[in-house]
Design a protein around this motif. Structure first.
Motif, PDB file in Angstrom:
ATOM      1  N   ARG A  45      91.256  92.350 -13.711  1.00  0.00           N
ATOM      2  CA  ARG A  45      92.314  91.619 -13.000  1.00  0.00           C
ATOM      3  C   ARG A  45      92.373  90.146 -13.414  1.00  0.00           C
ATOM      4  O   ARG A  45      93.437  89.566 -13.507  1.00  0.00           O
ATOM      5  N   THR A  46      91.220  89.541 -13.684  1.00  0.00           N
ATOM      6  CA  THR A  46      91.190  88.103 -13.968  1.00  0.00           C
ATOM      7  C   THR A  46      90.961  87.772 -15.437  1.00  0.00           C
ATOM      8  O   THR A  46      91.222  86.663 -15.869  1.00  0.00           O
ATOM      9  N   SER A  47      90.472  88.724 -16.196  1.00  0.00           N
ATOM     10  CA  SER A  47      90.164  88.486 -17.609  1.00  0.00           C
ATOM     11  C   SER A  47      91.423  88.573 -18.470  1.00  0.00           C
ATOM     12  O   SER A  47      92.288  89.416 -18.251  1.00  0.00           O
ATOM     13  N   TRP A  48      91.527  87.675 -19.449  1.00  0.00           N
ATOM     14  CA  TRP A  48      92.673  87.637 -20.363  1.00  0.00           C
ATOM     15  C   TRP A  48      92.120  87.531 -21.770  1.00  0.00           C
ATOM     16  O   TRP A  48      91.526  86.516 -22.132  1.00  0.00           O
ATOM     17  N   GLN A  49      92.260  88.590 -22.558  1.00  0.00           N
ATOM     18  CA  GLN A  49      91.746  88.616 -23.927  1.00  0.00           C
ATOM     19  C   GLN A  49      92.848  89.063 -24.874  1.00  0.00           C
ATOM     20  O   GLN A  49      93.443  90.121 -24.691  1.00  0.00           O
ATOM     21  N   ARG A  50      93.069  88.231 -25.879  1.00  0.00           N
ATOM     22  CA  ARG A  50      94.149  88.507 -26.831  1.00  0.00           C
ATOM     23  C   ARG A  50      93.660  88.291 -28.259  1.00  0.00           C
ATOM     24  O   ARG A  50      92.793  87.456 -28.514  1.00  0.00           O
ATOM     25  N   VAL A  51      94.241  89.052 -29.162  1.00  0.00           N
ATOM     26  CA  VAL A  51      94.045  88.803 -30.583  1.00  0.00           C
ATOM     27  C   VAL A  51      95.296  88.113 -31.109  1.00  0.00           C
ATOM     28  O   VAL A  51      96.400  88.324 -30.594  1.00  0.00           O
ATOM     29  N   VAL A  52      95.103  87.287 -32.109  1.00  0.00           N
ATOM     30  CA  VAL A  52      96.225  86.648 -32.792  1.00  0.00           C
ATOM     31  C   VAL A  52      96.400  87.403 -34.103  1.00  0.00           C
ATOM     32  O   VAL A  52      95.447  87.552 -34.867  1.00  0.00           O
ATOM     33  N   LEU A  53      97.614  87.873 -34.305  1.00  0.00           N
ATOM     34  CA  LEU A  53      97.915  88.587 -35.547  1.00  0.00           C
ATOM     35  C   LEU A  53      98.896  87.772 -36.381  1.00  0.00           C
ATOM     36  O   LEU A  53      99.819  87.155 -35.837  1.00  0.00           O
ATOM     37  N   ASP A  54      98.677  87.772 -37.675  1.00  0.00           N
ATOM     38  CA  ASP A  54      99.622  87.217 -38.632  1.00  0.00           C
ATOM     39  C   ASP A  54     100.168  88.435 -39.361  1.00  0.00           C
ATOM     40  O   ASP A  54      99.447  89.072 -40.129  1.00  0.00           O
ATOM     41  N   ARG A  55     101.395  88.765 -39.040  1.00  0.00           N
ATOM     42  CA  ARG A  55     101.965  90.067 -39.402  1.00  0.00           C
ATOM     43  C   ARG A  55     101.115  91.128 -38.735  1.00  0.00           C
ATOM     44  O   ARG A  55     101.087  91.214 -37.537  1.00  0.00           O
ATOM     45  N   ASN A  56     100.337  91.911 -39.486  1.00  0.00           N
ATOM     46  CA  ASN A  56      99.486  92.932 -38.862  1.00  0.00           C
ATOM     47  C   ASN A  56      98.002  92.671 -39.061  1.00  0.00           C
ATOM     48  O   ASN A  56      97.181  93.541 -38.794  1.00  0.00           O
ATOM     49  N   GLU A  57      97.651  91.474 -39.528  1.00  0.00           N
ATOM     50  CA  GLU A  57      96.255  91.132 -39.778  1.00  0.00           C
ATOM     51  C   GLU A  57      95.705  90.292 -38.626  1.00  0.00           C
ATOM     52  O   GLU A  57      96.307  89.297 -38.225  1.00  0.00           O
ATOM     53  N   VAL A  58      94.540  90.682 -38.096  1.00  0.00           N
ATOM     54  CA  VAL A  58      93.880  89.915 -37.048  1.00  0.00           C
ATOM     55  C   VAL A  58      93.317  88.644 -37.671  1.00  0.00           C
ATOM     56  O   VAL A  58      92.509  88.698 -38.601  1.00  0.00           O
ATOM     57  N   VAL A  59      93.765  87.491 -37.148  1.00  0.00           N
ATOM     58  CA  VAL A  59      93.300  86.195 -37.674  1.00  0.00           C
ATOM     59  C   VAL A  59      92.620  85.353 -36.598  1.00  0.00           C
ATOM     60  O   VAL A  59      92.054  84.304 -36.902  1.00  0.00           O
ATOM     61  N   GLY A  60      92.686  85.801 -35.341  1.00  0.00           N
ATOM     62  CA  GLY A  60      92.071  85.028 -34.272  1.00  0.00           C
ATOM     63  C   GLY A  60      91.856  85.850 -33.018  1.00  0.00           C
ATOM     64  O   GLY A  60      92.382  86.959 -32.875  1.00  0.00           O
ATOM     65  N   PHE A  61      91.087  85.281 -32.114  1.00  0.00           N
ATOM     66  CA  PHE A  61      90.765  85.909 -30.838  1.00  0.00           C
ATOM     67  C   PHE A  61      90.627  84.815 -29.789  1.00  0.00           C
ATOM     68  O   PHE A  61      90.071  83.752 -30.062  1.00  0.00           O
ATOM     69  N   ILE A  62      91.152  85.066 -28.588  1.00  0.00           N
ATOM     70  CA  ILE A  62      91.027  84.124 -27.487  1.00  0.00           C
ATOM     71  C   ILE A  62      90.720  84.902 -26.213  1.00  0.00           C
ATOM     72  O   ILE A  62      91.271  85.982 -25.988  1.00  0.00           O
ATOM     73  N   SER A  63      89.809  84.349 -25.421  1.00  0.00           N
ATOM     74  CA  SER A  63      89.390  84.997 -24.189  1.00  0.00           C
ATOM     75  C   SER A  63      89.332  83.954 -23.079  1.00  0.00           C
ATOM     76  O   SER A  63      88.775  82.869 -23.274  1.00  0.00           O
ATOM     77  N   ALA A  64      89.888  84.299 -21.930  1.00  0.00           N
ATOM     78  CA  ALA A  64      89.911  83.371 -20.797  1.00  0.00           C
ATOM     79  C   ALA A  64      89.748  84.147 -19.504  1.00  0.00           C
ATOM     80  O   ALA A  64      89.799  85.383 -19.486  1.00  0.00           O
ATOM     81  N   ASN A  65      89.572  83.399 -18.419  1.00  0.00           N
ATOM     82  CA  ASN A  65      89.487  83.995 -17.097  1.00  0.00           C
ATOM     83  C   ASN A  65      90.315  83.159 -16.135  1.00  0.00           C
ATOM     84  O   ASN A  65      90.294  81.931 -16.190  1.00  0.00           O
ATOM     85  N   PHE A  66      91.057  83.835 -15.281  1.00  0.00           N
ATOM     86  CA  PHE A  66      91.881  83.180 -14.262  1.00  0.00           C
ATOM     87  C   PHE A  66      91.546  83.819 -12.915  1.00  0.00           C
ATOM     88  O   PHE A  66      91.967  84.930 -12.639  1.00  0.00           O
ATOM     89  N   ASP A  67      90.770  83.116 -12.114  1.00  0.00           N
ATOM     90  CA  ASP A  67      90.355  83.656 -10.823  1.00  0.00           C
ATOM     91  C   ASP A  67      90.367  82.540  -9.778  1.00  0.00           C
ATOM     92  O   ASP A  67      89.384  81.804  -9.636  1.00  0.00           O
ATOM     93  N   PRO A  68      91.462  82.393  -9.028  1.00  0.00           N
ATOM     94  CA  PRO A  68      91.550  81.325  -8.036  1.00  0.00           C
ATOM     95  C   PRO A  68      90.521  81.451  -6.914  1.00  0.00           C
ATOM     96  O   PRO A  68      90.275  80.491  -6.191  1.00  0.00           O
ATOM     97  N   GLU A  69      89.875  82.604  -6.791  1.00  0.00           N
ATOM     98  CA  GLU A  69      88.867  82.806  -5.742  1.00  0.00           C
ATOM     99  C   GLU A  69      87.446  82.552  -6.235  1.00  0.00           C
ATOM    100  O   GLU A  69      86.489  82.638  -5.450  1.00  0.00           O
TER     101      GLU A  69
END
Length: 150
Positions: A45-69
């Motif tokens: 529910r609070t975790s946010w994980q994404r890959v960054v793609l350039d066309r179809n190639e994975v070039v990056g990754f970012i992970s965050a958390n959003f939990d107001p509680e």
């Protein structure tokens, strides 16, 4: 940089994320990606994980958390990790990922995002400053706490 886009981390992209290379000296500032991916299983529910793609190639990754509680303010809206493959650093991939993170934080009603990092040569300080993070404190372990307002 051609056509950057974000996609949720998935079984189809995690191998590429784990295979991304680093520039010499950066490895001391990065824990294995598998540490961060456990957060999605523990609290999707609070975790946010994404890959960054350039066309179809994975070039990056970012992970965050959003939990107001979350009891500790510094962890309510926090960037846990950002990785850009060594060959793709300096092309705007990281900035693109942070801009997407800021938009996600705004959409979730947050007014800032924190990041906690260890300063040092080859460390992430210069990158975080370039994309808009400003130091606001220090952890009990001497790590820098920085924030970006959304």
């Amino acid at each position: 940089m051609t056509e950057l886009r974000l996609e949720e981390l998935s079984a189809a992209t995690i191998v590429a994320v784990n295979s991304m290379s680093l520039k010499p000296g950066q490895e001391q500032f990065i824990a294995p990606v598998s540490y961060g991916t456990a957060a999605t299983v523990m609290n999707p529910r609070t975790s946010w994980q994404r890959v960054v793609l350039d066309r179809n190639e994975v070039v990056g990754f970012i992970s965050a958390n959003f939990d107001p509680e979350e009891p500790h303010e510094r962890f309510r809206s926090v960037l846990w990790r950002i990785n850009v493959d060594a060959d793709d650093q300096g092309r705007g991939v990281g900035r693109f990922a942070v801009e997407a993170l800021v938009e996600e934080a705004r959409a979730r009603g947050m007014d800032h995002v924190n990041v906690i990092y260890e300063a040092g040569e080859a460390g992430p300080d210069a990158f975080f400053t370039r994309v808009g993070f400003r130091p606001v404190g220090e952890t009990e372990y001497g790590e820098t706490i920085a924030e970006i307002r959304v």
